[in-house]
Write a protein that holds these residues in place. Structure first.
Motif, PDB file in Angstrom:
ATOM      1  N   THR A  62       0.838  -1.201   0.000  1.00 39.44           N
ATOM      2  CA  THR A  62       0.000   0.000   0.000  1.00 39.44           C
ATOM      3  C   THR A  62       0.871   1.249   0.000  1.00 39.44           C
ATOM      4  O   THR A  62       0.609   2.207  -0.734  1.00 39.44           O
ATOM      5  N   ALA A  63       1.927   1.261   0.802  1.00 37.88           N
ATOM      6  CA  ALA A  63       2.856   2.399   0.838  1.00 37.88           C
ATOM      7  C   ALA A  63       3.546   2.586  -0.510  1.00 37.88           C
ATOM      8  O   ALA A  63       3.714   3.719  -0.978  1.00 37.88           O
ATOM      9  N   GLU A  64       3.925   1.506  -1.153  1.00 34.20           N
ATOM     10  CA  GLU A  64       4.595   1.586  -2.454  1.00 34.20           C
ATOM     11  C   GLU A  64       3.659   2.161  -3.520  1.00 34.20           C
ATOM     12  O   GLU A  64       4.083   2.956  -4.363  1.00 34.20           O
ATOM     13  N   ILE A  65       2.390   1.766  -3.494  1.00 29.21           N
ATOM     14  CA  ILE A  65       1.405   2.298  -4.449  1.00 29.21           C
ATOM     15  C   ILE A  65       1.231   3.799  -4.236  1.00 29.21           C
ATOM     16  O   ILE A  65       1.219   4.577  -5.194  1.00 29.21           O
ATOM     17  N   ILE A  66       1.113   4.217  -2.986  1.00 26.32           N
ATOM     18  CA  ILE A  66       0.952   5.641  -2.682  1.00 26.32           C
ATOM     19  C   ILE A  66       2.166   6.428  -3.165  1.00 26.32           C
ATOM     20  O   ILE A  66       2.037   7.493  -3.764  1.00 26.32           O
ATOM     21  N   ASP A  67       3.364   5.893  -2.939  1.00 23.94           N
ATOM     22  CA  ASP A  67       4.581   6.580  -3.374  1.00 23.94           C
ATOM     23  C   ASP A  67       4.650   6.688  -4.892  1.00 23.94           C
ATOM     24  O   ASP A  67       4.978   7.739  -5.432  1.00 23.94           O
ATOM     25  N   LYS A  68       4.307   5.622  -5.576  1.00 25.35           N
ATOM     26  CA  LYS A  68       4.474   5.563  -7.028  1.00 25.35           C
ATOM     27  C   LYS A  68       3.416   6.367  -7.789  1.00 25.35           C
ATOM     28  O   LYS A  68       3.719   6.989  -8.800  1.00 25.35           O
ATOM     29  N   TYR A  69       2.184   6.369  -7.300  1.00 26.32           N
ATOM     30  CA  TYR A  69       1.084   6.898  -8.099  1.00 26.32           C
ATOM     31  C   TYR A  69       0.431   8.176  -7.565  1.00 26.32           C
ATOM     32  O   TYR A  69      -0.521   8.664  -8.156  1.00 26.32           O
ATOM     33  N   THR A  70       0.902   8.724  -6.443  1.00 25.20           N
ATOM     34  CA  THR A  70       0.265   9.922  -5.908  1.00 25.20           C
ATOM     35  C   THR A  70       1.248  11.066  -5.754  1.00 25.20           C
ATOM     36  O   THR A  70       2.460  10.858  -5.718  1.00 25.20           O
ATOM     37  N   ASP A  71       0.691  12.238  -5.652  1.00 24.28           N
ATOM     38  CA  ASP A  71       1.457  13.462  -5.429  1.00 24.28           C
ATOM     39  C   ASP A  71       0.533  14.440  -4.703  1.00 24.28           C
ATOM     40  O   ASP A  71      -0.623  14.114  -4.428  1.00 24.28           O
ATOM     41  N   LYS A  72       1.020  15.613  -4.427  1.00 20.33           N
ATOM     42  CA  LYS A  72       0.188  16.636  -3.787  1.00 20.33           C
ATOM     43  C   LYS A  72      -1.079  16.845  -4.616  1.00 20.33           C
ATOM     44  O   LYS A  72      -1.017  16.998  -5.833  1.00 20.33           O
ATOM     45  N   GLY A  73      -2.230  16.823  -3.936  1.00 26.25           N
ATOM     46  CA  GLY A  73      -3.500  17.072  -4.610  1.00 26.25           C
ATOM     47  C   GLY A  73      -4.193  15.843  -5.167  1.00 26.25           C
ATOM     48  O   GLY A  73      -5.337  15.921  -5.578  1.00 26.25           O
ATOM     49  N   THR A  74      -3.528  14.688  -5.188  1.00 24.79           N
ATOM     50  CA  THR A  74      -4.144  13.478  -5.708  1.00 24.79           C
ATOM     51  C   THR A  74      -5.333  13.082  -4.850  1.00 24.79           C
ATOM     52  O   THR A  74      -5.246  13.039  -3.629  1.00 24.79           O
ATOM     53  N   GLU A  75      -6.465  12.786  -5.507  1.00 21.13           N
ATOM     54  CA  GLU A  75      -7.657  12.343  -4.789  1.00 21.13           C
ATOM     55  C   GLU A  75      -7.611  10.823  -4.629  1.00 21.13           C
ATOM     56  O   GLU A  75      -7.418  10.095  -5.610  1.00 21.13           O
ATOM     57  N   ILE A  76      -7.756  10.371  -3.382  1.00 25.39           N
ATOM     58  CA  ILE A  76      -7.739   8.944  -3.094  1.00 25.39           C
ATOM     59  C   ILE A  76      -8.832   8.596  -2.088  1.00 25.39           C
ATOM     60  O   ILE A  76      -9.356   9.459  -1.394  1.00 25.39           O
ATOM     61  N   ALA A  77      -9.154   7.322  -2.049  1.00 26.61           N
ATOM     62  CA  ALA A  77     -10.009   6.775  -1.003  1.00 26.61           C
ATOM     63  C   ALA A  77      -9.159   5.782  -0.231  1.00 26.61           C
ATOM     64  O   ALA A  77      -8.389   5.015  -0.829  1.00 26.61           O
ATOM     65  N   ILE A  78      -9.269   5.816   1.084  1.00 24.21           N
ATOM     66  CA  ILE A  78      -8.530   4.861   1.899  1.00 24.21           C
ATOM     67  C   ILE A  78      -9.479   4.173   2.865  1.00 24.21           C
ATOM     68  O   ILE A  78     -10.516   4.724   3.233  1.00 24.21           O
ATOM     69  N   GLU A  79      -9.103   2.977   3.240  1.00 26.09           N
ATOM     70  CA  GLU A  79      -9.790   2.262   4.307  1.00 26.09           C
ATOM     71  C   GLU A  79      -8.723   1.777   5.259  1.00 26.09           C
ATOM     72  O   GLU A  79      -7.664   1.319   4.835  1.00 26.09           O
ATOM     73  N   GLY A  80      -8.994   1.919   6.537  1.00 28.34           N
ATOM     74  CA  GLY A  80      -8.009   1.512   7.524  1.00 28.34           C
ATOM     75  C   GLY A  80      -8.580   1.566   8.917  1.00 28.34           C
ATOM     76  O   GLY A  80      -9.786   1.389   9.118  1.00 28.34           O
ATOM     77  N   LYS A  81      -7.706   1.852   9.881  1.00 28.14           N
ATOM     78  CA  LYS A  81      -8.131   1.931  11.270  1.00 28.14           C
ATOM     79  C   LYS A  81      -7.400   3.059  11.970  1.00 28.14           C
ATOM     80  O   LYS A  81      -6.359   3.529  11.511  1.00 28.14           O
ATOM     81  N   LEU A  82      -7.953   3.493  13.110  1.00 26.38           N
ATOM     82  CA  LEU A  82      -7.327   4.538  13.901  1.00 26.38           C
ATOM     83  C   LEU A  82      -6.268   3.944  14.819  1.00 26.38           C
ATOM     84  O   LEU A  82      -6.485   2.896  15.433  1.00 26.38           O
ATOM     85  N   ILE A  83      -5.139   4.623  14.886  1.00 33.45           N
ATOM     86  CA  ILE A  83      -4.043   4.239  15.768  1.00 33.45           C
ATOM     87  C   ILE A  83      -3.774   5.432  16.691  1.00 33.45           C
ATOM     88  O   ILE A  83      -3.581   6.553  16.216  1.00 33.45           O
ATOM     89  N   ASN A  84      -3.775   5.201  17.993  1.00 31.01           N
ATOM     90  CA  ASN A  84      -3.509   6.253  18.975  1.00 31.01           C
ATOM     91  C   ASN A  84      -2.098   6.115  19.531  1.00 31.01           C
ATOM     92  O   ASN A  84      -1.650   5.002  19.802  1.00 31.01           O
TER      93      ASN A  84
END
Length: 115
Positions: A62-84
């Motif tokens: 997931t981190a590799e996809i974000i690095d390769k295909y996104t930049d400032k302003g890229t619109e994405i949808a994410i699913e995950g969980k909250l970490i405190n």
């Protein structure tokens, strides 16, 4: 009630290019800020556009996809969980922070010049 769990779904835009790194053990990690917008009318009938910023971390593929295909302003949808997290600052005060750990990402479209 078994379906209730720590689950977050967000659609928004990256505030900047993700900070990507490979850890010593080879695991990929991407950290980034993400803005979500909510538009509603207040009690006076005025349109209010409210932006909320979220700190997000992604691991592995997931981190590799974000690095390769996104930049400032890229619109994405994410699913995950909250970490405190909790920590003590330089003044000795206990502080808390919350971030979203993204498990899945969907690229939604062209990036905008601004967030």
């Amino acid at each position: 009630m078994n379906n209730l769990r720590n689950k977050v779904q967000l659609i928004g835009r990256l505030g900047a290019k993700a900070d990507f790194k490979k850890l010593d053990n080879g695991t990929a990690m991407a950290k980034f800020s993400m803005a979500t917008n909510e538009v509603y009318k207040n009690n006076k009938g005025e349109k209010v556009d409210e932006t909320t910023w979220h700190q997000v971390v992604a691991w592995g593929k997931t981190a590799e996809i974000i690095d390769k295909y996104t930049d400032k302003g890229t619109e994405i949808a994410i699913e995950g969980k909250l970490i405190n997290h909790s920590y003590t600052n330089k003044e000795g005060e206990k502080r808390y922070s919350t971030e979203v750990q993204a498990n899945e990402v969907v690229l939604l479209g062209d990036k905008k010049a601004t967030v």
